[in-house]
Structure formats: C-alpha cells, structure tokens
Design an enzyme around this catalytic site. Structure first.
Site, short mmCIF file in Angstrom:
data_model
loop_
_atom_site.label_atom_id
_atom_site.label_comp_id
_atom_site.label_asym_id
_atom_site.label_seq_id
_atom_site.Cartn_x
_atom_site.Cartn_y
_atom_site.Cartn_z
N TYR A 310 -2.11 -0.18 3.34
CA TYR A 310 -1.65 0.79 2.36
C TYR A 310 -2.08 0.38 0.95
O TYR A 310 -2.35 -0.79 0.69
CB TYR A 310 -0.13 1.02 2.43
N CYS A 311 -2.16 1.38 0.07
CA CYS A 311 -2.44 1.15 -1.35
C CYS A 311 -1.72 2.25 -2.11
O CYS A 311 -0.80 2.88 -1.57
CB CYS A 311 -3.95 1.16 -1.61
N ASP A 312 -2.12 2.54 -3.34
CA ASP A 312 -1.42 3.58 -4.10
C ASP A 312 -1.84 4.99 -3.65
O ASP A 312 -1.01 5.83 -3.34
CB ASP A 312 -1.65 3.39 -5.61
N VAL A 338 1.10 5.13 -1.08
CA VAL A 338 2.53 5.18 -1.42
C VAL A 338 2.82 6.27 -2.47
O VAL A 338 3.92 6.79 -2.52
CB VAL A 338 3.06 3.81 -1.91
#
Ligand SMILES: Nc1ncnc2c1ncn2[C@@H]1O[C@@H]2COP(=O)(O)O[C@H]2[C@H]1O
Length: 369
Positions: A310-312, A338
């Site tokens: 996951y990342c932004d 996210v």
C-alpha cells in the site's frame, strides 16, 4: 564437487524431458545429484515434503503400506520416472547400495511444466525460424507472465513495435515522461542513474528483459537512463496496451475486505511509502520498504508469504506489486491507496506508528526497536 546433470541425462527423465533447455538452466541449482549412502532413507511413508525425486545410480528399496517391496535399479525403465510421486508418500524409499538421487522442488517443477503447456503453442506460432527465439522464451520465463493470460500475451505481440538500434542508442532518459515500456529482443542494455561524477550503473539487462515500466506504473518520470551497449533490437509497447494487457492481470488490486481475508491467511502488509510517511502512521505490523529501495530489499522478503502493498494513491504500490511479481513473489496492491479510504477506515488502518518492523534475510519479521 557434484556437477549438474547434462542435457543428455535430463532427456531420459520424465517429465523433466518436457522442459526446454532455458528452463533446465533456470533449474540448474537443483539439477545436481545428491549422494545417498547404503541404508539411508530418501523418504518415509506419509512424508509431505513437496519434492520430486529420481534415482540416478545404485539400488533403492521401495516398500508400500501393505509391506510389498520393490527393488528399483538405476538405469531401468522404471527409474526414468519420479519415485512414489503422490503426496503424502504412499511408499518409503531406502538405499540398498550407495546411490545417487536427484531431488527437485515439486512446486518449481510444476510451475515450469504449467508454463510450458500454456505457452507451447504461442512459442511455435511466434517462432520466426531465425534461430533467435531464445529471447522470447527468456521473456516468457519471467514470473510475471505466469499471471498473464495467453490471449493477452498474443495480443501484446501483435502490438509490439520493433526497433533496430545501433550501439550507444539511449532508449529512454532519466527524468523524461514515460509513454511506453520495452522488451529487449537482442543485445545488452545498461541502466544508469545520475550524471557526471554522480553517475551510477544500476544494472545490465539481457535479451528477454522488460524495462521502462516503472514510470507508467508509478505515473512518475523515468527513474534511470537505459542505453544499448551493442547493436540491438527492442520491442516497444504503448502505455495503453501495457495497462490493458500486462498491468491488469499482474497487479491484483484488492479492497480492505479482501485484504483482511488475505491477512487472516498469513499475508503481510508492505508499506512502500518513504520512511517519514511510514513513521507517522502505518498498518499493524507493516514492513516498510520504500519503492526506490524495493529492488535491493526484496531479498529480505519471505517467498512463501503473500504481501499486501500500500501507499497513498495506489501508484507506488502498483509499481511495487509489479516488481515483486516479476521477482517471483505473491503480491497484491491496495486499490487506490490509503487516500481513497474514508477517514475512519484510513485512521483505523494506519493505527501503528514509530519505527516499526524489520525483515531479516531468512524472511523473519521483528520490531525494529
Ligand atoms: N536497479 C534497477 N535494475 C534494473 N532495472 C532498473 C533499475 N532501476 C530502474 N530500472 C529500469 O529502468 C527504467 C527507467 O525508466 P522507468 O522508470 O520507466 O523504469 C525503469 C526500470 O524499468
């Protein structure tokens, strides 16, 4: 030191003889005969270890549940097949004389055989009869093609643009916007970062390699310059075709519900943002491997585990997932990152903070402080 079996010897063993020479090369570390002393066990009844074993020299005694015994002599027709192939083992095997055996990881062999069946027709179809199709097999042996349907691969080949280029040609430059990726058909390329005295060679790639995919996946400028070291040939795939035909099947994007199911079955969060972003808040027990360090750090990951990247925004995690799949890992990306989550879910996900967790080279995960 023990030497790997010759191609001639491999041709006498079923189903190893269904593999191609490049596939034998991929397996070469496992194609080394192992000694078995008289009286030593190769496996016991009920063993579950996923290994495919062949007898190469000497004599083995096989015994089944009913106590029936069979002597297996190397070189006999029966010794050309795997020993007691069903798992758990329905027979036990012990050496009657000093012997030599071949023990191969069953899952790896299975993958290679499945790949062979899936792409056999395609290889024949695309064989240009110029004796130059080694690159094609090397390219299709990339684990990422294990996730791409054969029809997509066929469509991809119809769309590739062939570029014959002289030595020294710069195929793509660091900092540029990317609108395509490439496969190397012939020649070698050098991947370099920086300029002047800060210039650094990151890698040298050979026929079959894919490059220029990161700018597309991360929607970022090219992170390196790629130059041909000798006269060569590259195949160019447009951004749109790359997304439709390759990225879609390779980067499995999951929502939080599917992520929870994967976590419950042993997957691990992998945060591919920068360390400062991670330290402000990260998923519970998430490892931090910033995307730009992932090539170096992925050797610390456990090949038996699935990773949820996951990342932004979902871009860096798509790039990370693609890279991990290319390196043979099982990886997924949190869809949209996210930032796409409602605030309550985002805060609940990023509930852990501080320095976090470290992966060790044996795949172990520990709290870093
Ligand atoms: N360390 C590396 N090893 C191999 N290839 C790399 C490395 N770093 C960058 N690349 C490739 O070089 C390409 C430069 O353009 P992209 O950023 O689009 O995609 C990049 C990768 O495909």
């Amino acid at each position: 030191m023990n030497q790997a079996l010759s191609f001639e010897q491999l041709r006498s063993l079923t189903p190893l003889n269904a593999l191609s020479e490049p596939q034998w090369r991929l397996l070469r570390d496992q194609l080394v005969p192992q000694p078995l002393l008289a009286g030593q066990w190769l496996f016991r009844m009920g063993d579950q270890a996923p290994q495919t074993c062949f007898l190469l020299a000497g004599t083995l005694l096989l015994r089944d549940e009913a106590g029936r015994e069979e002597r297996l002599v190397a070189g006999s027709p029966a010794s050309c097949h795997p020993l007691s192939p069903a798992l758990p083992r329905r027979q036990e095997a012990r050496a009657l004389t000093d012997a030599s055996v071949l023990v191969i990881d069953g899952a790896t062999l299975d993958n290679l055989l499945t790949w062979r069946l899936a792409f056999q027709d395609l290889l024949l179809e695309l064989d240009e009869g110029d004796g130059e199709d080694g690159w094609l097999e090397a390219m299709l042996n990339n684990p990422l093609f294990g996730k791409v349907p054969v029809d997509n691969v066929r469509a991809m080949f119809e769309r590739l643009q062939v570029l014959e280029l002289p030595a020294g040609s710069v195929i793509l430059s660091e900092g540029e916007t990317g609108d395509c990726c490439y496969f190397l058909k012939r020649g070698r390329v050098e991947v370099m970062r920086g300029t002047g005295s800060g210039q650094q060679v990151l890698a040298e790639l050979e026929a079959g390699a894919c490059f220029g995919e990161e700018a597309l996946l991360a929607d970022a400028p090219r992170n390196a310059t790629v130059t041909l070291l000798e006269d060569g040939c590259v195949l160019r795939l447009d951004r749109g075709d790359f997304f439709a035909l390759l990225k879609a099947p390779v980067v499995a994007e999951v929502g939080l519900g599917e992520a929870a199911r994967l976590l419950a079955s042993g997957a691990q969060w992998l945060d591919v943002r920068l360390q400062e972003e991670y330290e402000r808040g990260h998923a519970l027990e998430a490892l931090n491997m910033p995307l730009h360090l992932l090539r170096l750090k992925s050797r610390l990951l456990d090949p038996a585990r699935a990773y949820l990247c996951y990342c932004d925004s979902g871009k860096r995690s798509a790039s990370a997932t693609f890279l991990l799949v290319q390196n043979g890992f099982r990886a997924y990306a949190l869809c949209g990152g996210v930032d796409a989550l409602p605030a309550v879910q985002r805060d609940a996900l990023l509930c852990d903070s501080g320095p976090g967790y470290l992966a060790r080279s044996d795949g172990r995960v520990e709290r870093s402080r």
